[in-house]
Design a protein around this motif. Sequence first.
Motif, PDB file in Angstrom:
ATOM      1  N   GLU A  91      -4.701 -10.842   2.769  1.00 35.55           N
ATOM      2  CA  GLU A  91      -5.653  -9.512   2.946  1.00 35.55           C
ATOM      3  C   GLU A  91      -5.783  -8.838   1.594  1.00 35.55           C
ATOM      4  O   GLU A  91      -6.791  -8.324   0.988  1.00 35.55           O
ATOM      5  N   LEU A  92      -4.474  -8.645   0.907  1.00 34.86           N
ATOM      6  CA  LEU A  92      -4.469  -7.948  -0.223  1.00 34.86           C
ATOM      7  C   LEU A  92      -5.324  -8.802  -1.208  1.00 34.86           C
ATOM      8  O   LEU A  92      -5.998  -8.085  -2.208  1.00 34.86           O
ATOM      9  N   GLU A 150       0.842  -1.051  -0.042  1.00 37.89           N
ATOM     10  CA  GLU A 150      -0.063   0.019  -0.070  1.00 37.89           C
ATOM     11  C   GLU A 150       0.767   1.296   0.189  1.00 37.89           C
ATOM     12  O   GLU A 150       2.107   1.100   0.344  1.00 37.89           O
ATOM     13  N   SER A 151       0.266   2.512  -0.061  1.00 43.93           N
ATOM     14  CA  SER A 151       0.994   3.898  -0.295  1.00 43.93           C
ATOM     15  C   SER A 151       1.672   3.708   1.371  1.00 43.93           C
ATOM     16  O   SER A 151       1.280   3.409   2.075  1.00 43.93           O
ATOM     17  N   TYR A 196      -1.046 -10.844   5.576  1.00 42.13           N
ATOM     18  CA  TYR A 196      -1.171  -9.579   4.819  1.00 42.13           C
ATOM     19  C   TYR A 196      -1.500  -9.766   3.141  1.00 42.13           C
ATOM     20  O   TYR A 196      -2.244  -9.216   2.632  1.00 42.13           O
ATOM     21  N   VAL A 239     -19.240  -9.163   6.687  1.00 36.49           N
ATOM     22  CA  VAL A 239     -18.453  -8.857   7.846  1.00 36.49           C
ATOM     23  C   VAL A 239     -19.282  -9.208   9.163  1.00 36.49           C
ATOM     24  O   VAL A 239     -18.870  -9.548  10.316  1.00 36.49           O
ATOM     25  N   ALA A 281      -8.991  -8.222  -1.097  1.00 40.16           N
ATOM     26  CA  ALA A 281      -9.313  -6.755  -1.434  1.00 40.16           C
ATOM     27  C   ALA A 281      -9.097  -6.602  -2.992  1.00 40.16           C
ATOM     28  O   ALA A 281      -9.480  -5.519  -3.691  1.00 40.16           O
ATOM     29  N   ARG A 340     -13.166  -8.112  13.988  1.00 40.34           N
ATOM     30  CA  ARG A 340     -13.818  -6.983  13.296  1.00 40.34           C
ATOM     31  C   ARG A 340     -13.053  -6.010  13.647  1.00 40.34           C
ATOM     32  O   ARG A 340     -12.644  -5.078  12.737  1.00 40.34           O
ATOM     33  N   ARG A 380      -3.023  -5.211  12.754  1.00 37.40           N
ATOM     34  CA  ARG A 380      -4.036  -5.606  11.892  1.00 37.40           C
ATOM     35  C   ARG A 380      -4.088  -7.086  11.636  1.00 37.40           C
ATOM     36  O   ARG A 380      -5.029  -7.612  10.498  1.00 37.40           O
ATOM     37  N   VAL A 409      -9.789  -5.574  14.251  1.00 39.05           N
ATOM     38  CA  VAL A 409      -8.489  -6.055  13.355  1.00 39.05           C
ATOM     39  C   VAL A 409      -8.788  -5.603  12.021  1.00 39.05           C
ATOM     40  O   VAL A 409      -7.947  -5.127  11.398  1.00 39.05           O
ATOM     41  N   ALA A 410      -9.876  -6.071  11.399  1.00 38.84           N
ATOM     42  CA  ALA A 410     -10.281  -5.820  10.008  1.00 38.84           C
ATOM     43  C   ALA A 410     -10.459  -4.203   9.823  1.00 38.84           C
ATOM     44  O   ALA A 410     -10.142  -3.990   8.681  1.00 38.84           O
ATOM     45  N   ASP A 411     -10.905  -3.637  10.931  1.00 39.86           N
ATOM     46  CA  ASP A 411     -11.149  -2.288  10.715  1.00 39.86           C
ATOM     47  C   ASP A 411      -9.971  -1.231  11.001  1.00 39.86           C
ATOM     48  O   ASP A 411     -10.086   0.042  11.273  1.00 39.86           O
ATOM     49  N   ALA A 412      -8.893  -2.031  11.774  1.00 41.22           N
ATOM     50  CA  ALA A 412      -8.002  -1.129  12.099  1.00 41.22           C
ATOM     51  C   ALA A 412      -6.929  -0.374  11.083  1.00 41.22           C
ATOM     52  O   ALA A 412      -7.284  -0.596   9.963  1.00 41.22           O
ATOM     53  N   GLU A 413      -6.644   0.601  11.594  1.00 37.15           N
ATOM     54  CA  GLU A 413      -5.693   1.788  10.950  1.00 37.15           C
ATOM     55  C   GLU A 413      -4.616   1.345  10.381  1.00 37.15           C
ATOM     56  O   GLU A 413      -3.845   0.446  11.066  1.00 37.15           O
ATOM     57  N   PRO A 414      -4.026   1.615   9.091  1.00 36.73           N
ATOM     58  CA  PRO A 414      -2.602   1.355   8.866  1.00 36.73           C
ATOM     59  C   PRO A 414      -1.914   2.030   9.748  1.00 36.73           C
ATOM     60  O   PRO A 414      -2.215   3.205  10.158  1.00 36.73           O
TER      61      PRO A 414
END
Lengths: 333, 641, 336
Positions: free
Chosen positions: C245-246, C49-50, C242, C260, C249, C268, C290, C270-275
């Motif tokens: 996860e990618l 990711e960025s 990870y 979900v 997505a 949940r 995450r 963890v799935a919504d955790a911020e980068p």
Amino acid sequence: MTISSSQLRTTGGMATWSTHPWVRFGSRRLARLVISLLALVTASFLMIHLIPGDPVRSALGPAASQSLVEARRESLGLNDPLWVQYWHFLRSLVTGDLGTSITTGLPVSDVIGDRLPATVQLAVAAFVLAVLVSVPTGLVMGVLTRGGRRPRAELSFTSVSVVLAAIPEFLLAVGLVYLFAVKLAWLPVAGRSTPASYVLPVLALAIGPAAVLARICRVELLSVLQTDYLRTARAKRLPAATIYLRHALPNAVTATITLGGLLLGGMVAGTVLVENVFGWPGLGSTIVSSILSKDYPLVQGVVLVYGIGVLLVNLVVDVALALLDPRSTIRES
Amino acid sequence: MATRTKSGRHGWAAVIRTPLGLSAGLLLLLVLLLAVFAPVLWSHQASAIDTDHLLEGPSASHWLGTDNLGRDIFYRVLVATRQSIALALLATAIAVVTGLLLGTAPAVLGRRAGRLVTAVVNVAVAFPGLLLALFFAVIFGVGAKGAVLAIGFAGAPAFARLTQTLVAGVAARDFVAAARIAGAGRIRLLVRHILPNISEPLVVNATIGAGGALLAFAGLSFLGLGVQPPAYDWGRLMGESLNSIYVHPAAALAPGVAVVISGLAFNLFGEAVAKGLGVESIGVTRYRRCSEDSAQPEAPTSQYVVEDVVLSVRDLRVTFLGPDGPITPVRGVSFTIGHGEAVGVVGESGSGKSLTALAVAQLIEPPGQVSAERLDYLREPLLDTPDADRRQLLGTSFAMVFQDPTTSFNPTKRIGAQLAEGAREHQGLTRQQATTRAIDRLRAVRVPAAERRAGQYPHEFSGGMRQRAMIGMGLMGEPALIVADEPTTALDVTVQRQVLRLLESIRTEDGVALLLISHDITVIGQVCDRVLVMYAGRIVEDLPATALATGARHPYTRALLAAVPDLDTDLEQPLAVIPGRPVDPGRLPSGCAFAARCEFADDRCRTEDPELETQLDEGHRVACWHPQVVELGWPIRMGQR
Amino acid sequence: MADTNGTAMSELTFEQVTVRFGTGSRALTAVDSVDLTVPSGQVVGLVGESGSGKSTLARAAVGLTELAGGQILLDGVPLQHRSRGPRPLQLVFQDPYSSLDPRMTIGNSIAEAVPRSADYSRAGEVARLLELVDLDPERASAYPAALSGGQRQRVALARALAGRPEVILADEITSALDVSVQGTVLNLVRDLQRQLHLSMLFISHNLAVVRYVSDYIAVMYLGRIVEFGPAAELLGDPQHPYTRELLAAAPRRGALALDVEELDPALRAVADAEPADPHHPPPGCRFHPRCPIGPLVRPDRELCQTVDPTPDAGRHRHHTACHYAAAALQAVDLVQ
């Protein structure tokens, strides 16, 4: 145990203290001020030494005898090595001693103390007037002409402000003198004796910057009106007044302050010309007459005072910006 | 920058063609001609001493009167043009050259030397030009030479700063990095890549700077620090006659007028050039709300029953007035959204999809105009509803999510306050209540530590969190529809999934309808029930998302599906490509807008624009003369929802 | 020098490469001890990711960013970034509107990259390269403004090839393009790679795009490579959570990966955790806050919070930097 825990607390406190955004901002800004001040002081010191030929000779004129020039050089300390002179200069600066005027023989600090209030009065009054007139005008014009509305109002506003901004202070001063003092005889031509005598100098100094500031205000407001977050505010269906006053204004003002600060700095310098037109007994007329009479210690002192004034204005602007914009300080952390 | 360059040489011609540019240019030309020829023609008249007419007012023989030696002021002002202009240009040249050297030095010198130069410039630029000029005037001495040097050096820091900024802007661009990788040295980078790309702003600013130098020079001469007698320029003429302003105002004012006019000529010409070479605006257009749609709501025509319809749009048009007549980027869009339905709009950039969303949300600002035969939200005709009522309706029941959460929040206000203010306005909540609601909504969109985060500023949020807060803002009321314009484009894939998941759960839990705009057909296919495919401002296909896999009829939809690789794309085959470029909304072809890029197009496609019509099965509309019915020519990769 | 039409392309190796920006409390380690090899004549796709550091890695390779540690080798020889002369590595940038000088004709832009020592005519070389990227050689005198985004990106590719590089680094070269144009550029990249046997590091945030051009795939997270393997194998049997996860997505039509509701609260959250914030990377495994199979979901896995799995990555399939790489399979299957 107690010692170690208190030590821990202290170091912890130190850490938060030194990383606190305001402290970091303050110390960085202070460092910049010190560097600028040092540059200013050094430049004004070197000024005399950069003048081609002998400043004392040119000040006293070709008729002065060689022994008089020598004596004056000796008394001014000009025969010492440069760094010694620099050291003396710095040391006497700290004690408030700016030397002695060559032409009058008075201490430079006395001359400045005598003249400074008049200049400060002029600059502050003009700045307050300019801000009070231009910021509301610019914002209202921005709202009225947003999205290409009222093209005629926009055109006349722009052309009037462009023309006013292009007229230098001293010309405006001459024009005002002609119109209000000579033709209409409403106001005095020169001097600083009555409240009425303030009107023309203040106007002459304020009009140009006010025109620039009004234009900037309008442009800033228009660019804020284009932003995504203003669209968000509209999407919240807030009333127009709320959108302009709560969302657009604070963001337009931050940029305006930056430029307003530059203008105030310019106004400090603009007093030089305006004072000369109106015979205003301030620093501006002092510096010109001292340059013409080659009274270098006095020039040096006045340049220093003007420079410090500008630096202080810049400092105030930076602090104001930091206070207004939450990003400016916190972003650093 | 790209647009600026596109105008290129023809941009300069365009500058001259604008009224402002033309008059400023002519004025400047006149001033320059005077500077060249006036001393040749009139220096004799200007210096002729006439002791019979000392300090006289304007007369037939002396238009502006005479000075204290009886010399003609009119001619003196004309002749002074050369001195004034030449000295100003000389000073500008010094400022520009010094500024360029200082400004480009950091790019040429090493890092340490560059930093030193930058620091020096930064200190110097903090002082006003006039102050610097006085400083240098002391050093260089009183007189024309000293004043030229003083004004030149005083102008240098500002020009150096400008150059530095411009150089830094260009140097950060990829083509400079590319040239470095290609092996170009520092000097070559500067001369071949950086300087050509900053020349226009430099020229513009040098022109404006010349105007400034002219005024500054007049100032110094006026103070007696500039040109010394017997030579004279405008400033000197003014200074000399200031004392006699009571008896002879013209003598003081005439040179002043000359200074202002020439200063303006430089300034205005510079500004006109700047404007002409800058980004082309859509043009000054007048505000006019288009409400020719007097058609009253009639019986519904769609397949949905009236109670279920959240949004009903018929023949929606968005028009901007361009320089060559009106441009209509959205041309007759019709669709309905049912209660709890998710409708996706997909299309390339310029297809009008975002403008459609903004038009539906009543967020098109003038000069844009919105018209529609019908634009009903919750059965209220939005275009005919009084402003206050419409604000109340949309403020409580309509949510909008924008593409870029970074720029869509007000940077100077706390997140909680930004959420709360809509509720205070429309629902009459107190500050306390609204804040409580905001925190509750932040929790609902799964922002961790909602209470603390409500007190933070937008820049303290990550992109995904901001987008959640934006959705939370929409949920402050009780929305019946969320319009989301590319809500995930600016986000990373994993975060994108979180946000889509959030939208999906809001929809299923609260029965909120969703209008999702995206360029990504796979995103739309994942989230939506129905897909509207837009091309050049029109819906070209309206089909159920489940039919995307096999049932797409329009060649454009099919091409879009084939052009985007996914995890099941056949690695042996080249990807499908759509030849040509998207259509410019200002230059629409006659007939079907896609015809030029379509392999099935024939003469009819190029002349007649097909209507969006129901095809074979209910709920599937296509605007095409040759809808494709054959199975897609590649393995079916679409699973069923 | 490698022959553009020949076979002798070379192997690019990153050895313990570290890149740091800034100093003090604002320091940011964008790339942290990365080992990566681009085998000769192969395409390695780099996803992440960025802010994961993938572009920084490419910029470091061509000398636009200085290394704070480690070295970059070409055929076993450390690269020396000369200020002049041809560079064996060429980078193609993301934004074709920014990567071509608007004041230079495209012919001149390409010619500038042709080595000065070349024994062939520059004009002929420019024409050859333009043809190679399917552009009319007549257009050499055109300015970039006259070209579409896709055409500009082809010019950028031609310019990269002009240096007769041994390795090409492509940094998000399709993400600034419209979908209808993206395909053209991807097809061209594949054709060129096959025709010229280029070694290539292909960087993208889009797994589907990477899959289409790559022989190998490396997955990057917060400055570290967390998984590396042959493309088909890695996508078919991802080891790192990870990567999974990618994959979940990534665009895969119809397969709605948004369900979900049935997740338990920990998953949940963890799935919504911020980068994570790259300025303050989490200790231990950087992905643990995450991670759906990590300590926040399975309290017994405290190991992840303290011990960095990177040094042991070599022991796992695909060099996966995960303590529970093998176990990951089952756990994630249960979740999905």
